[in-house]
Structure formats: C-alpha cells, structure tokens
Design a protein around this motif. Sequence first.
Motif, PDB file in Angstrom:
ATOM      1  N   PHE A 113       0.817  -1.216   0.000  1.00  0.00           N
ATOM      2  CA  PHE A 113       0.000   0.000   0.000  1.00  0.00           C
ATOM      3  C   PHE A 113       0.849   1.263   0.000  1.00  0.00           C
ATOM      4  O   PHE A 113       0.494   2.249  -0.653  1.00  0.00           O
ATOM      5  N   LYS A 114       1.932   1.258   0.744  1.00  0.00           N
ATOM      6  CA  LYS A 114       2.885   2.371   0.743  1.00  0.00           C
ATOM      7  C   LYS A 114       4.293   1.785   0.695  1.00  0.00           C
ATOM      8  O   LYS A 114       4.561   0.714   1.229  1.00  0.00           O
ATOM      9  N   SER A 115       5.183   2.525   0.061  1.00  0.00           N
ATOM     10  CA  SER A 115       6.522   1.994  -0.192  1.00  0.00           C
ATOM     11  C   SER A 115       7.551   2.410   0.851  1.00  0.00           C
ATOM     12  O   SER A 115       8.695   1.971   0.775  1.00  0.00           O
ATOM     13  N   ALA A 116       7.168   3.221   1.816  1.00  0.00           N
ATOM     14  CA  ALA A 116       8.124   3.718   2.810  1.00  0.00           C
ATOM     15  C   ALA A 116       7.712   3.283   4.212  1.00  0.00           C
ATOM     16  O   ALA A 116       6.566   2.904   4.451  1.00  0.00           O
ATOM     17  N   ASN A 137      -0.430   4.265  -6.831  1.00  0.00           N
ATOM     18  CA  ASN A 137      -1.210   5.497  -6.718  1.00  0.00           C
ATOM     19  C   ASN A 137      -2.696   5.134  -6.824  1.00  0.00           C
ATOM     20  O   ASN A 137      -3.063   3.956  -6.924  1.00  0.00           O
ATOM     21  N   LYS A 138      -3.561   6.129  -6.820  1.00  0.00           N
ATOM     22  CA  LYS A 138      -4.995   5.842  -6.835  1.00  0.00           C
ATOM     23  C   LYS A 138      -5.419   5.084  -8.092  1.00  0.00           C
ATOM     24  O   LYS A 138      -6.256   4.175  -8.036  1.00  0.00           O
ATOM     25  N   ASP A 143      -7.041  -0.305 -10.283  1.00  0.00           N
ATOM     26  CA  ASP A 143      -6.813  -1.518 -11.082  1.00  0.00           C
ATOM     27  C   ASP A 143      -6.741  -2.754 -10.183  1.00  0.00           C
ATOM     28  O   ASP A 143      -7.276  -3.819 -10.519  1.00  0.00           O
ATOM     29  N   LYS A 144      -6.086  -2.621  -9.029  1.00  0.00           N
ATOM     30  CA  LYS A 144      -5.987  -3.751  -8.099  1.00  0.00           C
ATOM     31  C   LYS A 144      -7.355  -4.091  -7.513  1.00  0.00           C
ATOM     32  O   LYS A 144      -7.679  -5.277  -7.320  1.00  0.00           O
ATOM     33  N   LEU A 145      -8.165  -3.074  -7.248  1.00  0.00           N
ATOM     34  CA  LEU A 145      -9.510  -3.317  -6.731  1.00  0.00           C
ATOM     35  C   LEU A 145     -10.357  -4.064  -7.761  1.00  0.00           C
ATOM     36  O   LEU A 145     -11.158  -4.934  -7.398  1.00  0.00           O
ATOM     37  N   ALA A 146     -10.162  -3.742  -9.041  1.00  0.00           N
ATOM     38  CA  ALA A 146     -10.880  -4.462 -10.097  1.00  0.00           C
ATOM     39  C   ALA A 146     -10.457  -5.933 -10.126  1.00  0.00           C
ATOM     40  O   ALA A 146     -11.292  -6.831 -10.317  1.00  0.00           O
ATOM     41  N   TYR A 147      -9.171  -6.177  -9.917  1.00  0.00           N
ATOM     42  CA  TYR A 147      -8.680  -7.556  -9.853  1.00  0.00           C
ATOM     43  C   TYR A 147      -9.318  -8.287  -8.673  1.00  0.00           C
ATOM     44  O   TYR A 147      -9.790  -9.426  -8.811  1.00  0.00           O
TER      45      TYR A 147
END
Length: 338
Positions: A113-116, A137-138, A143-147
């Motif tokens: 979700f976050k890279s840091a 990003n949003k 796209d991930k939510l569609a998956y």
Amino acid sequence: MIQRIEVNLHKNWQKELANVVTRPEELLTLLELPVQEFIPDSEARTLFNLRVPRPFIAKMEKGNARDPLLLQVLPRRHEFEKAIGFSEDPLLEQDNEQPGLLHKYRSRVLLVFKSACAINCRYCFRRHFPYGDNQLNKKALADKLAYIASKPEVNEVILSGGDPLMANDDHIAWFVEQLEALPNIKRLRIHTRLPVTIPARITPQLCTILNNTRLQVVVVHHINHGNEIDEAFAKATAMLKSADVTQLNQAVLLRDVNDGAEAQITLNEKLFEVGILPYYLHLLDKVQGAAHFEVNEDEAKDIMAQIIKALPGFLVPKLVREIGGEHSKTPIDLHLAP
C-alpha cells in the motif's frame, strides 16, 4: 535505574515523521555512545538507510550499546558479509506478475500500500525490495480493486508495505470506501510498525474511519521486545480498541534482541496488558545483510518450550517460518517432551 532519553514529542505524527534520525552519528550522540567506535558499523547505512523516529529512540537506554531496541536499527559491519543461504529476495516476491499485489493465499490478497516506513529495521525481509516498481497510486489501486472484485474467493485484503499507515487518513478513508463496495470483502488487515514507533499516528480521524466501516478491521503490530511498549503506545492501542479493531502482534526472533525465554514471556505479557494478542513468532527470513540476527531452529524450539510452560495458551504465539514460493507460512513442529 535505567536512564532514558527525554524528547519533546510533536502532537502531529507527520511532523514526527519528518523529524526522524537518519544519521548514525546523531543516533549515537543522543544515546551518549562513542561515535568513533562505531565508524566501521556506520558504513553499513550505504547498504540500507538508517531511519529511526525519536519516540522510538526515547525508549532506548542511554550508554547501552546492547540495548535491544538499538540493535534492531543500528547499522552493523556484519551486513557486508555475504552469508550462504541468504538472498536479496528470500520470499520470492520481486518477480511478481502483479506489481504491488501478492495473491499467494487463496482467500487473501496483499497490497504493497505504501513503499516507505517510519523506521528501517535492519532485519527487514524487504530491505532490497524494488519499491519503485511496486508503488500504487490511486489509479493503480483502482486496477488492483478491479482484480480483487474479479476473485470471489478473496474475502480479505491485507495492507502491507513499507508501512500502510504512512498513508494519510484521507487516503485511507478513500481506499476503505472503495473496498466496502466489493461484496466479497469482509475483512481489512493492516500490518504496521508505526503505532509503536510513532504512537501519535493513531489519530481520532483514523479511528473513526476504522470504526465506521462495515469491514472487520485487524491491525497486526510488529513488536519484538517488551521495552517497545510504553504509556504512549498503550494509549494508541486503547484508541484502536475503542474503534472495535482487533489487535494482534507478530514478532521476529532476533539474536541478542529477544532470543531468550524471559524476553519472550515479558513481551507477550506486556502485549496482552495493552490489549494485543500474540499471533506469530517468525524465524528470521534469510535476507542478505541480516544473517547476524539469525537464531537457529533448535534454539527457537527450546525457547518455545519454556514459553509454553510459563504462559497460558492464548499468550503463546505460533512459531513459523516463511519459505519463498510456499502458499502459506510453515509451522515449526516443536515435538515437546511430556
């Protein structure tokens, strides 16, 4: 009597985040340790940056080079050693078909979700992870939510990172709203080290978001030693409890940090005092640069035998290891003598 550092903590967690210590010299000076003696160790920051929030430093003992919290974050010369059996991608995550998304468990999906992170732990299994190729990003999250929507067998989304609570509350609120629209999802799990490193991160707004969702919310803390648990953290966990959030902990068994039965017993007792149930105790993931933290399996079994004798079952974490390519964590068979 243990003397600890006193710091003036910002009420705003983002200010605290901006004020983290990134130079070994500053960290050592704050702890009244001899900077010159650690120069060969400090070079290891070139392999993996130093990041330590000041509230976490405040829990360390001045003048103690073996402080168990310090050992988790201080660069060490051992990190330059190339250990046999260790790799930069111990869990085989870096050639993932879906950047930023891992779907190795049938009913759960993990999002980077976050890279840091607020803190860089030297044993981190993702210390070599290509976060630049996995940022969400949003648009990417949509796209991930569609998956996820296309996979009716998925009922839980796990937010990982980095640290997912590095996202601000508005971004988390947006994501929770999107996730609620997926009828197959019933749980949201958040894996985080931020509440114990910067307790101010648990804000009233965040608690409202987590309390108001139809999703069952689980926060999995990453706490390795009882000294990490203080009054400020206890207040943060109380806020989460009031928001009806289930709280678990997973720890890593680390050489010289918590590789003793008493340290583990104290940790699990203190976790329960602040409303957190022990979940997993991980054997070290074999990431290159962290071999000096490894505790072997036989030692781990001996520690677990002592924990089981000392604690009620609900305070005993599961001893596990992760093996790259496997579809679940591998429990360690203890074979305890009667």
